[in-house]
Design a protein around this motif. Structure first.
Motif, PDB file in Angstrom:
ATOM      1  N   ALA A 149       0.832  -1.208   0.000  1.00 47.57           N
ATOM      2  CA  ALA A 149       0.000   0.000   0.000  1.00 47.57           C
ATOM      3  C   ALA A 149       0.862   1.252   0.000  1.00 47.57           C
ATOM      4  O   ALA A 149       0.561   2.228  -0.703  1.00 47.57           O
ATOM      5  N   GLU A 150       1.945   1.249   0.745  1.00 44.41           N
ATOM      6  CA  GLU A 150       2.848   2.403   0.779  1.00 44.41           C
ATOM      7  C   GLU A 150       3.553   2.583  -0.552  1.00 44.41           C
ATOM      8  O   GLU A 150       3.764   3.720  -1.010  1.00 44.41           O
ATOM      9  N   GLU A 151       3.935   1.481  -1.185  1.00 43.74           N
ATOM     10  CA  GLU A 151       4.530   1.570  -2.520  1.00 43.74           C
ATOM     11  C   GLU A 151       3.556   2.210  -3.501  1.00 43.74           C
ATOM     12  O   GLU A 151       3.933   3.080  -4.297  1.00 43.74           O
ATOM     13  N   ALA A 152       2.318   1.759  -3.445  1.00 42.30           N
ATOM     14  CA  ALA A 152       1.315   2.276  -4.367  1.00 42.30           C
ATOM     15  C   ALA A 152       1.058   3.758  -4.135  1.00 42.30           C
ATOM     16  O   ALA A 152       0.927   4.538  -5.089  1.00 42.30           O
ATOM     17  N   GLU A 153       0.974   4.174  -2.882  1.00 47.16           N
ATOM     18  CA  GLU A 153       0.772   5.592  -2.577  1.00 47.16           C
ATOM     19  C   GLU A 153       1.937   6.427  -3.093  1.00 47.16           C
ATOM     20  O   GLU A 153       1.746   7.525  -3.623  1.00 47.16           O
ATOM     21  N   LEU A 154       3.140   5.917  -2.948  1.00 53.69           N
ATOM     22  CA  LEU A 154       4.312   6.635  -3.431  1.00 53.69           C
ATOM     23  C   LEU A 154       4.291   6.718  -4.952  1.00 53.69           C
ATOM     24  O   LEU A 154       4.603   7.766  -5.534  1.00 53.69           O
ATOM     25  N   PHE A 155       3.912   5.615  -5.610  1.00 50.22           N
ATOM     26  CA  PHE A 155       3.774   5.620  -7.069  1.00 50.22           C
ATOM     27  C   PHE A 155       2.780   6.689  -7.512  1.00 50.22           C
ATOM     28  O   PHE A 155       3.043   7.466  -8.442  1.00 50.22           O
ATOM     29  N   LEU A 156       1.634   6.746  -6.850  1.00 49.99           N
ATOM     30  CA  LEU A 156       0.610   7.725  -7.206  1.00 49.99           C
ATOM     31  C   LEU A 156       1.112   9.148  -7.000  1.00 49.99           C
ATOM     32  O   LEU A 156       0.862  10.037  -7.821  1.00 49.99           O
ATOM     33  N   GLY A 157       1.832   9.376  -5.915  1.00 44.70           N
ATOM     34  CA  GLY A 157       2.351  10.709  -5.655  1.00 44.70           C
ATOM     35  C   GLY A 157       3.404  11.127  -6.665  1.00 44.70           C
ATOM     36  O   GLY A 157       3.407  12.263  -7.143  1.00 44.70           O
ATOM     37  N   LEU A 158       4.280  10.206  -7.026  1.00 41.73           N
ATOM     38  CA  LEU A 158       5.348  10.518  -7.967  1.00 41.73           C
ATOM     39  C   LEU A 158       4.824  10.734  -9.390  1.00 41.73           C
ATOM     40  O   LEU A 158       5.444  11.439 -10.183  1.00 41.73           O
ATOM     41  N   ASN A 159       3.689  10.111  -9.704  1.00 44.19           N
ATOM     42  CA  ASN A 159       3.149  10.193 -11.062  1.00 44.19           C
ATOM     43  C   ASN A 159       1.875  11.025 -11.133  1.00 44.19           C
ATOM     44  O   ASN A 159       1.130  10.935 -12.107  1.00 44.19           O
ATOM     45  N   ASP A 160       1.624  11.843 -10.121  1.00 45.59           N
ATOM     46  CA  ASP A 160       0.379  12.607 -10.041  1.00 45.59           C
ATOM     47  C   ASP A 160       0.167  13.525 -11.236  1.00 45.59           C
ATOM     48  O   ASP A 160      -0.951  13.703 -11.697  1.00 45.59           O
ATOM     49  N   ASN A 161       1.220  14.134 -11.734  1.00 42.43           N
ATOM     50  CA  ASN A 161       1.089  15.092 -12.833  1.00 42.43           C
ATOM     51  C   ASN A 161       1.564  14.525 -14.160  1.00 42.43           C
ATOM     52  O   ASN A 161       1.842  15.271 -15.100  1.00 42.43           O
ATOM     53  N   ARG A 162       1.655  13.213 -14.258  1.00 46.51           N
ATOM     54  CA  ARG A 162       2.129  12.589 -15.485  1.00 46.51           C
ATOM     55  C   ARG A 162       1.021  11.782 -16.137  1.00 46.51           C
ATOM     56  O   ARG A 162       0.009  11.471 -15.525  1.00 46.51           O
ATOM     57  N   ARG A 163       1.245  11.447 -17.387  1.00 49.06           N
ATOM     58  CA  ARG A 163       0.231  10.716 -18.142  1.00 49.06           C
ATOM     59  C   ARG A 163       0.322   9.230 -17.818  1.00 49.06           C
ATOM     60  O   ARG A 163       1.058   8.482 -18.455  1.00 49.06           O
ATOM     61  N   VAL A 164      -0.430   8.824 -16.819  1.00 46.62           N
ATOM     62  CA  VAL A 164      -0.512   7.409 -16.452  1.00 46.62           C
ATOM     63  C   VAL A 164      -1.886   6.918 -16.873  1.00 46.62           C
ATOM     64  O   VAL A 164      -2.901   7.547 -16.563  1.00 46.62           O
ATOM     65  N   ALA A 165      -1.944   5.806 -17.596  1.00 48.84           N
ATOM     66  CA  ALA A 165      -3.219   5.269 -18.068  1.00 48.84           C
ATOM     67  C   ALA A 165      -4.167   5.075 -16.886  1.00 48.84           C
ATOM     68  O   ALA A 165      -3.748   4.628 -15.804  1.00 48.84           O
ATOM     69  N   PRO A 166      -5.453   5.420 -17.049  1.00 51.59           N
ATOM     70  CA  PRO A 166      -6.413   5.323 -15.946  1.00 51.59           C
ATOM     71  C   PRO A 166      -6.439   3.952 -15.268  1.00 51.59           C
ATOM     72  O   PRO A 166      -6.587   3.876 -14.046  1.00 51.59           O
ATOM     73  N   MET A 167      -6.280   2.878 -16.051  1.00 52.26           N
ATOM     74  CA  MET A 167      -6.320   1.543 -15.461  1.00 52.26           C
ATOM     75  C   MET A 167      -5.190   1.343 -14.462  1.00 52.26           C
ATOM     76  O   MET A 167      -5.388   0.818 -13.357  1.00 52.26           O
ATOM     77  N   TYR A 168      -3.975   1.759 -14.822  1.00 53.20           N
ATOM     78  CA  TYR A 168      -2.832   1.557 -13.940  1.00 53.20           C
ATOM     79  C   TYR A 168      -2.947   2.436 -12.702  1.00 53.20           C
ATOM     80  O   TYR A 168      -2.580   2.022 -11.594  1.00 53.20           O
ATOM     81  N   LYS A 169      -3.463   3.647 -12.882  1.00 54.85           N
ATOM     82  CA  LYS A 169      -3.668   4.521 -11.732  1.00 54.85           C
ATOM     83  C   LYS A 169      -4.709   3.923 -10.795  1.00 54.85           C
ATOM     84  O   LYS A 169      -4.536   3.908  -9.572  1.00 54.85           O
ATOM     85  N   PHE A 170      -5.809   3.402 -11.371  1.00 53.96           N
ATOM     86  CA  PHE A 170      -6.862   2.811 -10.553  1.00 53.96           C
ATOM     87  C   PHE A 170      -6.339   1.609  -9.773  1.00 53.96           C
ATOM     88  O   PHE A 170      -6.618   1.453  -8.578  1.00 53.96           O
ATOM     89  N   GLN A 171      -5.576   0.751 -10.447  1.00 49.90           N
ATOM     90  CA  GLN A 171      -5.039  -0.432  -9.771  1.00 49.90           C
ATOM     91  C   GLN A 171      -4.106  -0.036  -8.631  1.00 49.90           C
ATOM     92  O   GLN A 171      -4.079  -0.691  -7.579  1.00 49.90           O
ATOM     93  N   ALA A 172      -3.358   1.049  -8.832  1.00 42.81           N
ATOM     94  CA  ALA A 172      -2.500   1.537  -7.755  1.00 42.81           C
ATOM     95  C   ALA A 172      -3.336   2.051  -6.592  1.00 42.81           C
ATOM     96  O   ALA A 172      -2.991   1.855  -5.420  1.00 42.81           O
ATOM     97  N   GLU A 173      -4.457   2.707  -6.908  1.00 41.36           N
ATOM     98  CA  GLU A 173      -5.340   3.208  -5.848  1.00 41.36           C
ATOM     99  C   GLU A 173      -5.936   2.055  -5.046  1.00 41.36           C
ATOM    100  O   GLU A 173      -6.107   2.158  -3.829  1.00 41.36           O
ATOM    101  N   VAL A 174      -6.256   0.955  -5.721  1.00 43.85           N
ATOM    102  CA  VAL A 174      -6.768  -0.226  -5.014  1.00 43.85           C
ATOM    103  C   VAL A 174      -5.692  -0.778  -4.086  1.00 43.85           C
ATOM    104  O   VAL A 174      -5.951  -1.094  -2.916  1.00 43.85           O
ATOM    105  N   THR A 175      -4.477  -0.911  -4.615  1.00 44.50           N
ATOM    106  CA  THR A 175      -3.376  -1.423  -3.805  1.00 44.50           C
ATOM    107  C   THR A 175      -3.081  -0.507  -2.622  1.00 44.50           C
ATOM    108  O   THR A 175      -2.734  -0.969  -1.528  1.00 44.50           O
ATOM    109  N   ALA A 176      -3.242   0.797  -2.857  1.00 43.53           N
ATOM    110  CA  ALA A 176      -3.021   1.773  -1.786  1.00 43.53           C
ATOM    111  C   ALA A 176      -4.190   1.812  -0.803  1.00 43.53           C
ATOM    112  O   ALA A 176      -4.154   2.552   0.175  1.00 43.53           O
ATOM    113  N   GLU A 177      -5.216   1.029  -1.093  1.00 47.60           N
ATOM    114  CA  GLU A 177      -6.403   0.903  -0.238  1.00 47.60           C
ATOM    115  C   GLU A 177      -7.165   2.219  -0.105  1.00 47.60           C
ATOM    116  O   GLU A 177      -7.732   2.538   0.948  1.00 47.60           O
TER     117      GLU A 177
END
Length: 248
Positions: A70-98
């Motif tokens: 979950a912490e990895e996923a939150e960090l991924f989301l924070g690092l890629n917040d302003n970048r073009r990340v496909a919605p599916m990958y962002k959503f899956q990270a949000e699930v992992t981040a709970e």
């Protein structure tokens, strides 16, 4: 965790433009307790380094140890917040981040027999639409749950049943006509020749003739199917009278 695959098109383009080690920056990785190293940010740059034959050269990296998934996923989301990340990958990270909304959307989809992924079997790809429908009702998630129940009951676990514009069109009807007879709606759209693909085609026809969106066209087609032959309890429609009717 790495929640998205390597963008090989990006890597090839950058390699063709010429590799410059001074533009690699500082990628971020997580070092897990078992020694596994996973990219949290910069995996495409890592692939570019390998493509350029510089994989054995040392580079600066920011490394984190002892993170939970979950912490990895939150960090991924924070690092890629302003970048073009496909919605599916962002959503899956949000699930992992709970994150609560993503977890609840996943649970609602699972209740209806769906997964949310890019696989082809009983999976929903339109994650942005799911999130929009989830937020569209006063009681969050209520319309999403009902929408998935309706389309699944009518057409089963087929990809066309959960196409983005089908979901948006059905959800629109459910939101605007809360007193409709749901079993009747399911029966009417299930008996539509051509199934959800036909609804999409007619929705596109409405877009061509009226300038509405495809989802709005699907909304109108669904209302027409529900109203056909009905003397009372008809749903309101917004389309031009000359082109309205039972089959939209």
């Amino acid at each position: 965790m790495n929640t998205r695959p390597i963008d090989n098109v990006w890597v090839a383009r950058k390699f063709k433009a010429g590799y410059d080690e001074n533009r690699v920056g500082v990628p971020t990785v997580s070092i897990r307790d078992n020694g596994e190293i996973v990219w949290l940010d910069g995996q495409n740059r890592g692939a570019l380094i390998k493509e350029a034959g510089a994989g054995a050269k040392e580079i600066d990296m920011k490394a984190f140890r002892g993170l939970t998934l979950a912490e990895e996923a939150e960090l991924f989301l924070g690092l890629n917040d302003n970048r073009r990340v496909a919605p599916m990958y962002k959503f899956q990270a949000e699930v992992t981040a709970e994150r609560p909304e993503a977890v609840e959307i996943t649970r609602i989809a699972k209740e209806a027999g769906w997964s949310i992924s890019e696989s082809s079997a009983a999976s929903i790809h339109a994650v942005t639409v799911l999130s929009s429908i989830y937020r569209s009702s006063k009681r969050r998630g209520e319309t999403l749950r009902q929408t998935l129940y309706v389309v699944t009951s009518a057409w089963g676990h087929t990809q066309d049943a959960v196409a983005a514009n089908v979901l948006k069109g059905v959800a629109s009807v459910l939101n605007e006509c809360p007193n409709l007879n749901v079993p009747s709606l399911i029966k009417r759209i299930a008996n539509c020749d051509g199934g959800p693909a036909s609804l999409l085609g007619k929705g596109r026809g409405w877009r061509t003739s009226t300038g509405c969106t495809v989802a709005e066209g699907v909304d109108l087609v669904v209302r027409g199917l529900y109203n056909a032959g009905r003397r009372t309890g008809k749903l309101p429609t917004w389309g031009p009278p000359s082109t309205g009717g039972g089959e939209g």
